[in-house]
Design a protein around this motif. Sequence first.
Motif, PDB file in Angstrom:
ATOM      1  N   ALA A 273       1.170  -1.276   0.080  1.00  0.00           N
ATOM      2  CA  ALA A 273      -0.461   0.158   0.285  1.00  0.00           C
ATOM      3  C   ALA A 273       1.082   1.220  -0.095  1.00  0.00           C
ATOM      4  O   ALA A 273       0.414   2.321  -0.434  1.00  0.00           O
ATOM      5  N   LYS A 274       2.038   1.290   0.995  1.00  0.00           N
ATOM      6  CA  LYS A 274       2.805   2.239   1.094  1.00  0.00           C
ATOM      7  C   LYS A 274       3.757   2.529  -0.875  1.00  0.00           C
ATOM      8  O   LYS A 274       3.450   3.586  -1.004  1.00  0.00           O
ATOM      9  N   ALA A 275       4.089   1.210  -1.133  1.00  0.00           N
ATOM     10  CA  ALA A 275       4.479   1.859  -2.465  1.00  0.00           C
ATOM     11  C   ALA A 275       3.941   2.443  -3.474  1.00  0.00           C
ATOM     12  O   ALA A 275       4.021   3.141  -4.124  1.00  0.00           O
ATOM     13  N   THR A 276       2.376   1.919  -3.589  1.00  0.00           N
ATOM     14  CA  THR A 276       1.623   2.675  -4.395  1.00  0.00           C
ATOM     15  C   THR A 276       1.087   3.877  -4.068  1.00  0.00           C
ATOM     16  O   THR A 276       0.101   4.756  -3.876  1.00  0.00           O
ATOM     17  N   GLY A 277       1.336   4.603  -2.426  1.00  0.00           N
ATOM     18  CA  GLY A 277       0.262   5.620  -2.320  1.00  0.00           C
ATOM     19  C   GLY A 277      -1.401   5.090  -1.798  1.00  0.00           C
ATOM     20  O   GLY A 277      -1.848   6.487  -2.079  1.00  0.00           O
ATOM     21  N   TYR A 278      -0.880   4.435  -1.577  1.00  0.00           N
ATOM     22  CA  TYR A 278      -2.784   4.067  -1.182  1.00  0.00           C
ATOM     23  C   TYR A 278      -3.456   4.435   0.304  1.00  0.00           C
ATOM     24  O   TYR A 278      -2.653   4.700   0.783  1.00  0.00           O
TER      25      TYR A 278
ATOM     26  N   ALA B  35      -6.825  -5.254  -9.149  1.00  0.00           N
ATOM     27  CA  ALA B  35      -6.038  -5.773 -10.110  1.00  0.00           C
ATOM     28  C   ALA B  35      -4.358  -6.322  -9.726  1.00  0.00           C
ATOM     29  O   ALA B  35      -3.474  -6.977  -9.839  1.00  0.00           O
ATOM     30  N   LEU B  36      -4.688  -5.011  -8.376  1.00  0.00           N
ATOM     31  CA  LEU B  36      -3.044  -4.941  -8.282  1.00  0.00           C
ATOM     32  C   LEU B  36      -2.940  -5.552  -6.972  1.00  0.00           C
ATOM     33  O   LEU B  36      -1.643  -5.657  -6.858  1.00  0.00           O
ATOM     34  N   PHE B  37      -4.125  -5.143  -6.225  1.00  0.00           N
ATOM     35  CA  PHE B  37      -3.017  -6.371  -4.698  1.00  0.00           C
ATOM     36  C   PHE B  37      -3.817  -7.486  -4.974  1.00  0.00           C
ATOM     37  O   PHE B  37      -4.536  -7.478  -4.215  1.00  0.00           O
ATOM     38  N   TYR B  38      -3.259  -8.326  -5.659  1.00  0.00           N
ATOM     39  CA  TYR B  38      -3.384 -10.071  -4.994  1.00  0.00           C
ATOM     40  C   TYR B  38      -4.013 -10.943  -3.501  1.00  0.00           C
ATOM     41  O   TYR B  38      -3.382 -10.477  -2.648  1.00  0.00           O
ATOM     42  N   GLY B  39      -4.830 -11.144  -3.087  1.00  0.00           N
ATOM     43  CA  GLY B  39      -5.228 -11.211  -1.851  1.00  0.00           C
ATOM     44  C   GLY B  39      -5.563 -10.292  -1.240  1.00  0.00           C
ATOM     45  O   GLY B  39      -6.353 -10.687   0.462  1.00  0.00           O
ATOM     46  N   LYS B  40      -5.849  -9.375  -1.700  1.00  0.00           N
ATOM     47  CA  LYS B  40      -6.215  -8.425  -0.614  1.00  0.00           C
ATOM     48  C   LYS B  40      -7.591  -7.279  -1.458  1.00  0.00           C
ATOM     49  O   LYS B  40      -7.863  -6.947  -2.056  1.00  0.00           O
ATOM     50  N   ASP B  41      -9.136  -6.785   0.187  1.00  0.00           N
ATOM     51  CA  ASP B  41      -9.277  -5.977  -0.597  1.00  0.00           C
ATOM     52  C   ASP B  41      -9.008  -4.189  -0.652  1.00  0.00           C
ATOM     53  O   ASP B  41      -8.449  -4.368   0.344  1.00  0.00           O
ATOM     54  N   VAL B  42      -9.800  -3.531  -1.557  1.00  0.00           N
ATOM     55  CA  VAL B  42      -9.456  -1.955  -1.190  1.00  0.00           C
ATOM     56  C   VAL B  42     -10.697  -1.952  -0.704  1.00  0.00           C
ATOM     57  O   VAL B  42     -11.831  -1.771  -0.956  1.00  0.00           O
ATOM     58  N   LEU B  43     -10.465   0.043  -0.565  1.00  0.00           N
ATOM     59  CA  LEU B  43     -11.687   0.601  -0.144  1.00  0.00           C
ATOM     60  C   LEU B  43     -12.698   1.390  -1.696  1.00  0.00           C
ATOM     61  O   LEU B  43     -11.712   1.754  -1.654  1.00  0.00           O
ATOM     62  N   ALA B  44     -13.812   0.812  -1.709  1.00  0.00           N
ATOM     63  CA  ALA B  44     -14.511   1.255  -3.120  1.00  0.00           C
ATOM     64  C   ALA B  44     -14.319   3.424  -2.729  1.00  0.00           C
ATOM     65  O   ALA B  44     -13.739   4.100  -3.673  1.00  0.00           O
ATOM     66  N   GLN B  45     -13.765   3.429  -1.551  1.00  0.00           N
ATOM     67  CA  GLN B  45     -13.211   4.946  -1.754  1.00  0.00           C
ATOM     68  C   GLN B  45     -12.137   5.586  -1.417  1.00  0.00           C
ATOM     69  O   GLN B  45     -11.754   6.543  -0.917  1.00  0.00           O
ATOM     70  N   GLY B  46     -11.540   4.614  -1.233  1.00  0.00           N
ATOM     71  CA  GLY B  46      -9.800   4.803  -1.602  1.00  0.00           C
ATOM     72  C   GLY B  46      -8.571   4.796  -2.737  1.00  0.00           C
ATOM     73  O   GLY B  46      -9.820   5.469  -3.279  1.00  0.00           O
ATOM     74  N   TRP B  47      -8.475   4.797  -2.699  1.00  0.00           N
ATOM     75  CA  TRP B  47      -7.107   5.335  -3.931  1.00  0.00           C
ATOM     76  C   TRP B  47      -5.657   4.982  -4.455  1.00  0.00           C
ATOM     77  O   TRP B  47      -5.571   5.016  -3.029  1.00  0.00           O
ATOM     78  N   CYS B  48      -4.647   5.074  -5.135  1.00  0.00           N
ATOM     79  CA  CYS B  48      -3.772   4.705  -5.302  1.00  0.00           C
ATOM     80  C   CYS B  48      -3.685   5.711  -6.368  1.00  0.00           C
ATOM     81  O   CYS B  48      -3.895   5.586  -7.280  1.00  0.00           O
ATOM     82  N   ASN B  49      -1.846   5.363  -6.480  1.00  0.00           N
ATOM     83  CA  ASN B  49      -1.301   6.224  -7.751  1.00  0.00           C
ATOM     84  C   ASN B  49      -1.229   5.220  -8.433  1.00  0.00           C
ATOM     85  O   ASN B  49      -0.945   5.912  -9.922  1.00  0.00           O
ATOM     86  N   ALA B  50      -1.784   4.365  -8.641  1.00  0.00           N
ATOM     87  CA  ALA B  50      -1.751   3.551  -9.534  1.00  0.00           C
ATOM     88  C   ALA B  50      -3.095   3.025 -10.661  1.00  0.00           C
ATOM     89  O   ALA B  50      -4.010   3.429 -11.605  1.00  0.00           O
ATOM     90  N   TRP B  51      -4.450   4.359  -9.856  1.00  0.00           N
ATOM     91  CA  TRP B  51      -5.756   5.092 -10.327  1.00  0.00           C
ATOM     92  C   TRP B  51      -5.256   5.029 -12.159  1.00  0.00           C
ATOM     93  O   TRP B  51      -4.334   5.635 -12.699  1.00  0.00           O
ATOM     94  N   GLU B  52      -6.678   4.066 -12.305  1.00  0.00           N
ATOM     95  CA  GLU B  52      -6.147   4.349 -14.469  1.00  0.00           C
ATOM     96  C   GLU B  52      -7.966   4.953 -14.946  1.00  0.00           C
ATOM     97  O   GLU B  52      -8.873   4.077 -13.948  1.00  0.00           O
ATOM     98  N   LYS B  53      -8.247   5.784 -15.824  1.00  0.00           N
ATOM     99  CA  LYS B  53      -9.958   5.590 -16.026  1.00  0.00           C
ATOM    100  C   LYS B  53     -10.398   4.222 -16.481  1.00  0.00           C
ATOM    101  O   LYS B  53      -9.068   3.514 -17.102  1.00  0.00           O
ATOM    102  N   LYS B  54     -11.515   4.336 -16.196  1.00  0.00           N
ATOM    103  CA  LYS B  54     -11.824   2.720 -16.778  1.00  0.00           C
ATOM    104  C   LYS B  54     -12.012   3.132 -17.821  1.00  0.00           C
ATOM    105  O   LYS B  54     -12.408   3.722 -18.544  1.00  0.00           O
ATOM    106  N   ALA B  55     -11.826   1.401 -18.683  1.00  0.00           N
ATOM    107  CA  ALA B  55     -11.977   1.769 -20.263  1.00  0.00           C
ATOM    108  C   ALA B  55     -12.797   1.504 -20.867  1.00  0.00           C
ATOM    109  O   ALA B  55     -14.146   1.983 -19.625  1.00  0.00           O
TER     110      ALA B  55
END
Length: 76
Positions: free
Chosen positions: A12-17, A56-76
């Motif tokens: 999480a720290k590595a990606t600024g989650y 897709a970035l964090f295998y085996g862990k869930d993230v919060l819908a209201q969260g964010w990280c530096n790998a955010w990308e626009k939905k296709a």
Amino acid sequence: SQALLQEDDDEAKATGYHADAAQVDKAKFPKYAVGQTCANCGLYAPDGDKPSGGCALFYGKDVLAQGWCNAWEKKA
Ligand code: SF4
């Protein structure tokens, strides 16, 4: 659902989650734009109506819908 990713996990720290996108410091993360959250990120996999889901970035862990990280990308 899986264990929640925690902000102080190494990956999480590595990606600024952040568990709350509203807390992202734009000076530290210039890519961040208001309105970006995991919920509208292309890597997010929602889990029904739950407040967290897979990333897709964090295998085996869930993230919060209201969260964010530096790998955010626009939905296709
Ligand atoms: Fe959230 Fe997207 Fe980052 Fe995954 S890649 S933690 S869904 S912003």
